[in-house]
Design a protein around this motif. Structure first.
Motif, mmCIF file in Angstrom:
data_model
loop_
_atom_site.group_PDB
_atom_site.id
_atom_site.type_symbol
_atom_site.label_atom_id
_atom_site.label_comp_id
_atom_site.label_asym_id
_atom_site.label_seq_id
_atom_site.Cartn_x
_atom_site.Cartn_y
_atom_site.Cartn_z
ATOM 1 N N THR A 181 1.266 -1.734 -0.041
ATOM 2 C CA THR A 181 -0.209 0.499 0.094
ATOM 3 C C THR A 181 1.421 1.003 0.192
ATOM 4 O OG1 THR A 181 -1.391 -1.271 1.193
ATOM 5 C CG2 THR A 181 -2.029 1.640 0.813
ATOM 6 N N ASN A 182 0.697 2.219 -1.124
ATOM 7 C CA ASN A 182 0.962 3.232 -1.168
ATOM 8 C C ASN A 182 0.571 4.149 -0.459
ATOM 9 O OD1 ASN A 182 3.343 5.196 -1.562
ATOM 10 N ND2 ASN A 182 2.462 5.747 -3.917
ATOM 11 N N PHE A 183 0.304 5.161 0.455
ATOM 12 C CA PHE A 183 -0.193 6.560 0.451
ATOM 13 C C PHE A 183 -0.070 7.647 -0.084
ATOM 14 C CE2 PHE A 183 -0.481 3.727 4.000
ATOM 15 C CZ PHE A 183 -1.835 3.250 4.159
ATOM 16 N N ASN A 184 -1.009 8.730 -0.293
ATOM 17 C CA ASN A 184 -0.105 9.791 -1.563
ATOM 18 C C ASN A 184 0.494 9.130 -2.616
ATOM 19 O OD1 ASN A 184 -1.492 11.510 0.351
ATOM 20 N ND2 ASN A 184 0.304 12.693 1.194
ATOM 21 N N SER A 185 -0.370 8.805 -3.530
ATOM 22 C CA SER A 185 0.001 7.908 -4.635
ATOM 23 C C SER A 185 -0.202 8.638 -5.695
ATOM 24 C CB SER A 185 -0.909 6.514 -4.405
ATOM 25 O OG SER A 185 -0.049 5.768 -5.979
ATOM 26 N N ALA A 186 0.617 9.037 -6.547
ATOM 27 C CA ALA A 186 0.817 9.900 -7.506
ATOM 28 C C ALA A 186 -0.130 9.161 -8.389
ATOM 29 C CB ALA A 186 2.025 9.987 -7.604
ATOM 30 N N HIS A 187 -0.769 9.701 -9.447
ATOM 31 C CA HIS A 187 -1.092 9.349 -11.231
ATOM 32 C C HIS A 187 -0.356 10.027 -11.529
ATOM 33 C CE1 HIS A 187 -4.233 6.682 -13.215
ATOM 34 N NE2 HIS A 187 -3.631 7.548 -13.857
ATOM 35 N N ASP A 188 0.531 9.610 -12.487
ATOM 36 C CA ASP A 188 0.973 10.613 -13.488
ATOM 37 C C ASP A 188 0.967 10.195 -15.262
ATOM 38 O OD1 ASP A 188 2.743 12.203 -14.386
ATOM 39 O OD2 ASP A 188 4.532 11.194 -14.859
ATOM 40 N N LYS A 189 -0.335 10.840 -15.246
ATOM 41 C CA LYS A 189 -0.784 10.483 -16.836
ATOM 42 C C LYS A 189 0.448 11.023 -17.990
ATOM 43 C CE LYS A 189 -4.483 9.635 -18.838
ATOM 44 N NZ LYS A 189 -5.981 9.013 -18.395
ATOM 45 N N ALA A 216 4.725 7.425 -8.790
ATOM 46 C CA ALA A 216 3.428 6.798 -7.790
ATOM 47 C C ALA A 216 4.286 6.659 -6.573
ATOM 48 C CB ALA A 216 2.815 5.820 -8.394
ATOM 49 N N VAL A 217 5.637 6.956 -6.182
ATOM 50 C CA VAL A 217 6.079 7.064 -5.175
ATOM 51 C C VAL A 217 6.935 7.747 -5.011
ATOM 52 C CG1 VAL A 217 5.985 4.297 -4.833
ATOM 53 C CG2 VAL A 217 8.374 5.294 -5.978
ATOM 54 N N ASN A 218 7.137 8.775 -6.424
ATOM 55 C CA ASN A 218 8.816 10.128 -5.532
ATOM 56 C C ASN A 218 8.260 11.214 -7.056
ATOM 57 O OD1 ASN A 218 10.421 10.469 -3.910
ATOM 58 N ND2 ASN A 218 11.396 9.823 -5.989
ATOM 59 N N ALA A 219 7.375 11.545 -7.137
ATOM 60 C CA ALA A 219 6.552 12.728 -8.643
ATOM 61 C C ALA A 219 7.140 13.650 -7.228
ATOM 62 C CB ALA A 219 5.184 12.862 -9.260
ATOM 63 N N ILE A 246 4.883 12.824 -1.957
ATOM 64 C CA ILE A 246 4.303 11.801 -2.705
ATOM 65 C C ILE A 246 5.060 9.984 -2.089
ATOM 66 C CG2 ILE A 246 4.371 10.506 -4.528
ATOM 67 C CD1 ILE A 246 2.588 12.491 -4.662
ATOM 68 N N GLY A 247 4.479 9.281 -1.893
ATOM 69 C CA GLY A 247 5.121 8.221 -1.316
ATOM 70 C C GLY A 247 5.492 8.284 -0.148
ATOM 71 N N LYS A 248 4.308 7.869 0.543
ATOM 72 C CA LYS A 248 4.516 8.509 2.442
ATOM 73 C C LYS A 248 3.863 6.743 3.115
ATOM 74 C CE LYS A 248 5.610 12.254 2.543
ATOM 75 N NZ LYS A 248 7.684 12.758 3.142
ATOM 76 N N VAL A 259 4.453 -3.092 7.745
ATOM 77 C CA VAL A 259 6.049 -2.957 7.915
ATOM 78 C C VAL A 259 6.190 -2.522 7.032
ATOM 79 C CG1 VAL A 259 8.535 -4.595 7.287
ATOM 80 C CG2 VAL A 259 6.494 -5.971 8.707
ATOM 81 N N ASP A 260 7.176 -1.094 6.941
ATOM 82 C CA ASP A 260 7.225 0.357 6.519
ATOM 83 C C ASP A 260 8.343 -0.896 5.605
ATOM 84 O OD1 ASP A 260 8.305 2.363 5.299
ATOM 85 O OD2 ASP A 260 7.330 3.667 6.836
ATOM 86 N N VAL A 261 7.559 -0.506 4.057
ATOM 87 C CA VAL A 261 9.009 -0.984 2.899
ATOM 88 C C VAL A 261 9.268 0.369 2.296
ATOM 89 C CG1 VAL A 261 8.991 -3.492 3.109
ATOM 90 C CG2 VAL A 261 7.410 -1.441 1.865
ATOM 91 N N THR A 262 9.488 1.640 2.783
ATOM 92 C CA THR A 262 9.443 2.551 2.007
ATOM 93 C C THR A 262 11.022 3.171 1.740
ATOM 94 O OG1 THR A 262 7.638 4.125 3.177
ATOM 95 C CG2 THR A 262 9.357 5.009 1.825
#
Length: 189
Positions: free
Chosen positions: A13-21, A110-113, A136-138, A151-154
């Motif tokens: 699960t990725n919180f604050n997930s970017a959708h870079d169209k 999705a995780v770093n924009a 993004i990517g929290k 488990v945090d896998v960031t």
């Protein structure tokens, strides 16, 4: 299905997930000179998004990219003409290797924009007025084996965020630094 085949797999699960169209690695928001939102971009930020990771050896990319691979069973965009996403190496995502196949740029975003706000003065002139590189990517997470703990896998997806230190400078110099797309960044060690 992958677990049934003996392939280690887990849900992410990725919180604050970017959708870079448009795959420019940023989430762009445009406003007019009055501050009204202009709907010029299809980019968005989702509260969260869920995908799977599976453990693969990557003979096609080289052993550097072996390990956890992102597979999204609910892709929102076409990749090579069909709705699919992955397998994108988490090592490639972390290292910023966005030129690889298998949707690496989409997962990287999705995780770093960066979330960037632009003022649009005309069709040919716009100015970046704000950039948030940390939104993004929290709390990229999976479930612990044998318990209901998170488990945090960031750290598998991105390096720690760069810390910004503000300096007092004249407004004109600050405005020029925005125009020139420059920032003063200091990495905390």
């Amino acid at each position: 299905v992958l677990r049934c085949l003996g392939i280690p797999t887990r849900v992410i699960t990725n919180f604050n997930s970017a959708h870079d169209k448009n795959l420019n690695l940023s989430i762009d928001k445009y406003i007019d000179m009055s501050g009204n939102t202009l709907h010029l971009s299809e980019d968005s930020v989702w509260n969260f998004h869920v995908w799977n990771e599976s453990w693969f050896v990557r003979r096609d990319l080289g052993s550097f990219y072996d390990g956890w691979q992102v597979l999204d069973a609910t892709p929102q965009e076409k990749s090579k003409g069909i709705y699919q996403c992955g397998p994108a190496s988490t090592r490639a995502i972390k290292e910023g290797d966005v030129n690889l196949d298998y949707d690496s740029p989409f997962v990287f975003a999705a995780v770093n924009a960066d979330c960037v706000t632009w003022i649009r003065y005309s069709k040919k002139r716009k100015e970046r007025i704000y950039s948030d590189t940390r939104k993004i990517g929290k709390f990229i997470s999976t479930k612990a084996v044998g318990t209901n703990s998170r488990v945090d896998v960031t750290a598998n997806y991105k390096y720690p965020e760069v810390k910004e230190i503000s300096f007092k400078i004249p407004y004109s110099q600050y405005k020029n630094s925005l125009t020139d797309d420059r920032k003063i960044l200091v990495t905390a060690v």
